[in-house]
Every structure is written in C-alpha cells, then in structure tokens.
Scaffold this motif. Structure first.
Motif, PDB file in Angstrom:
ATOM      1  N   ARG A  40       1.091  -1.164  -0.346  1.00 27.00           N
ATOM      2  CA  ARG A  40       0.338  -0.255   0.436  1.00 27.00           C
ATOM      3  C   ARG A  40       0.903   1.473  -0.005  1.00 27.00           C
ATOM      4  O   ARG A  40       0.137   2.278  -0.476  1.00 27.00           O
ATOM      5  CB  ARG A  40      -1.339   0.011   0.868  1.00 27.00           C
ATOM      6  N   PHE A  43       3.221   1.243  -4.236  1.00 25.60           N
ATOM      7  CA  PHE A  43       2.425   1.525  -4.984  1.00 25.60           C
ATOM      8  C   PHE A  43       3.297   2.390  -5.968  1.00 25.60           C
ATOM      9  O   PHE A  43       2.996   3.207  -7.140  1.00 25.60           O
ATOM     10  CB  PHE A  43       1.023   1.131  -4.872  1.00 25.60           C
ATOM     11  N   PRO A  44       2.491   3.834  -5.079  1.00 22.47           N
ATOM     12  CA  PRO A  44       2.745   5.242  -5.621  1.00 22.47           C
ATOM     13  C   PRO A  44       4.243   5.418  -6.076  1.00 22.47           C
ATOM     14  O   PRO A  44       4.090   5.738  -6.986  1.00 22.47           O
ATOM     15  CB  PRO A  44       1.633   6.167  -5.580  1.00 22.47           C
ATOM     16  N   THR A 119      -6.817  -0.684 -10.854  1.00 20.02           N
ATOM     17  CA  THR A 119      -5.323  -0.503  -9.335  1.00 20.02           C
ATOM     18  C   THR A 119      -4.859   0.644  -9.951  1.00 20.02           C
ATOM     19  O   THR A 119      -4.371   0.959  -9.255  1.00 20.02           O
ATOM     20  CB  THR A 119      -4.648  -1.817  -9.905  1.00 20.02           C
ATOM     21  N   THR A 123      -5.638   4.435  -7.702  1.00 22.39           N
ATOM     22  CA  THR A 123      -5.417   4.622  -6.425  1.00 22.39           C
ATOM     23  C   THR A 123      -4.516   6.509  -7.031  1.00 22.39           C
ATOM     24  O   THR A 123      -3.794   5.944  -7.530  1.00 22.39           O
ATOM     25  CB  THR A 123      -3.953   3.509  -6.063  1.00 22.39           C
TER      26      THR A 123
END
Length: 246
Positions: A40, A43-44, A119, A123
């Motif tokens: 989490r 991811f970015p 996905t 985000t």
C-alpha cells in the motif's frame, strides 16, 4: 580509485532502490514486515518509478536487482554498515530485513499495474510520487527561490527575473545542451500536470517541493524560463547533430 571514490560509487550503485524506500527513511520509519502494508505504501512510488522508466530512467527490473543486492548485504551485515546501505531503512523486525527486501524486489519486478486499469487509476497520486517527475526542476527552484537562493540574494534584489535567469545560464554554460533541455521539458510538464496557479503553488511552493516562488506566479514564471533557456540554446549553441546517422 581512492577510498572515497569507491565508497561514493558503492553508495550510488543502489540509488534506485534507495529512492523506492526513501519515504520510510525520510520519516524515520522502518519498512513494515506486513506485505499488505508495504504494498500500500510503495504502490504510488513504484508507479512513479515506472513512469520515470518509460521516460528513459531506471526500469523496475534494475531497481528490483538493486533491492536483492541490498538484501544480500544486509544478510552479511544486519547493522547496515556497508557504504552501499547508507540511508537505507531497515524493517520492523531487523532479522527479517533481507527477507522483506527480497519480497519487495519480487513485487517490483512483477508489477502489473500498467495493464490493470482499476489498480492503476484507483490509487491516488501522492506528492512523493509526483516529485519523481521533476528532479531538475526541484533542484532549480530550491537554488533559485530557496532560503539561500539566487532570487533572495541581496545583490539580486533589484534585478529582473530575466537577469536572474541569465545568471543561471552563465553558471550552467557550457554544459547548457545537457542540462537546460531537460529543465525546459519539466517546466512544460508541470504546466500539463497542474492546471491552475493554485495547484502549482500548492505543490511547488509547499507540499511537494518546497522551493517556493518568492512571490512570482508559476503560471508566469515557467513560460519565462522556457523562453529564456530556449533562446539561449538557439543563440549560443549550434545543433549537436548534423544529420541522422543510422
């Protein structure tokens, strides 16, 4: 090679992996042992590094390989004393650092988000991720508008913006063809990513970069930078190629 040069080379050999994990280092936090938590968090950043790779930067396979090398080094030295591991965060359970790093590496190299629209777009973008788009612009804004920057120097208080930019050019010359085109491109990308002065100021003046603008409007400043640097390249630097070579 001197000892200092060798340590410097070892340090930057893992810079891609260090960048990936920098949000933990910057806030003094360990990498979570729990895979769901670090997925989490990362991811970015992985998405930002993937985007940078599309533009010619390090690809995710290179970064995964660096993570595995860091894992091997931590396995031999759990305290992280090797020069390559400087500014690397450990994990919540120190003994699991090599294992967690290898898990992160496997996730990075198998990252499929570009092919998973839900996905990829589900985000939100983060300031940390967006900052990866503007490495040259970040450095430029801090050196120009920062606390000790050119724009606030006593000798430059009465100078025009154009005069200040020409001083930047003089400091850059003769390496302008290698440094200015990328900065010009990042100015244009900033205008494309952030659509209003408020958005530009919130990111470049505070939450993302922190370079500030010393009262200048970014919507005015970036086009002036582009014009001034482009004009200099056209006037002072002949084309660096004469014809396309096969």
């Amino acid at each position: 090679m001197s000892a200092n040069d060798r340590e410097l080379a070892q340090y930057f050999a893992l810079e891609g992996a260090r960048t990936l994990l920098s949000q933990y280092r910057d806030y003094g936090n360990p990498v979570p042992d729990d895979a769901e938590a670090w997925r989490r968090d990362l991811f970015p950043v992985i998405r930002g590094l993937w985007n940078a790779g599309e533009d010619g930067g390090r690809n995710l396979y290179e970064i995964a390989a660096q993570l595995r090398l860091a894992a091997d080094l931590f396995a031999h030295d759990p305290a992280g004393g090797h020069p390559s591991l400087t500014n690397f965060p450990g994990t919540e359970s120190v003994a699991r650092t090599p294992e967690v790093y290898r898990e992160v590496a496997a996730y990075v190299e198998r990252w499929k988000a570009p092919f998973d629209r839900e996905t990829l777009f589900g985000t939100p973008l983060t300031a940390h991720e967006l900052a990866l788009r503007f490495p040259r612009l970040n450095q430029f804004l801090v050196s120009y508008f920062g606390q000790d920057g050119l724009a606030v120097d006593d000798d430059m208080q009465d100078a025009t913006l154009e005069e200040g930019l020409h001083l930047v050019i003089s400091d850059t010359h003769p390496w302008c063809p290698w440094q200015l085109p990328g900065l010009i491109a990042e100015c244009a990308e900033a205008r494309a990513v952030f659509h209003t002065e408020e958005q530009l100021d919130a990111f470049f003046g505070g939450g993302g970069m922190g370079g500030g603008s010393a009262g200048e409007r970014f919507t005015d400043f970036f086009p002036i930078v582009v014009d001034a640097f482009t004009e200099h390249l056209r006037e002072a630097h002949s084309p660096m190629w004469e014809r396309v070579r096969g």
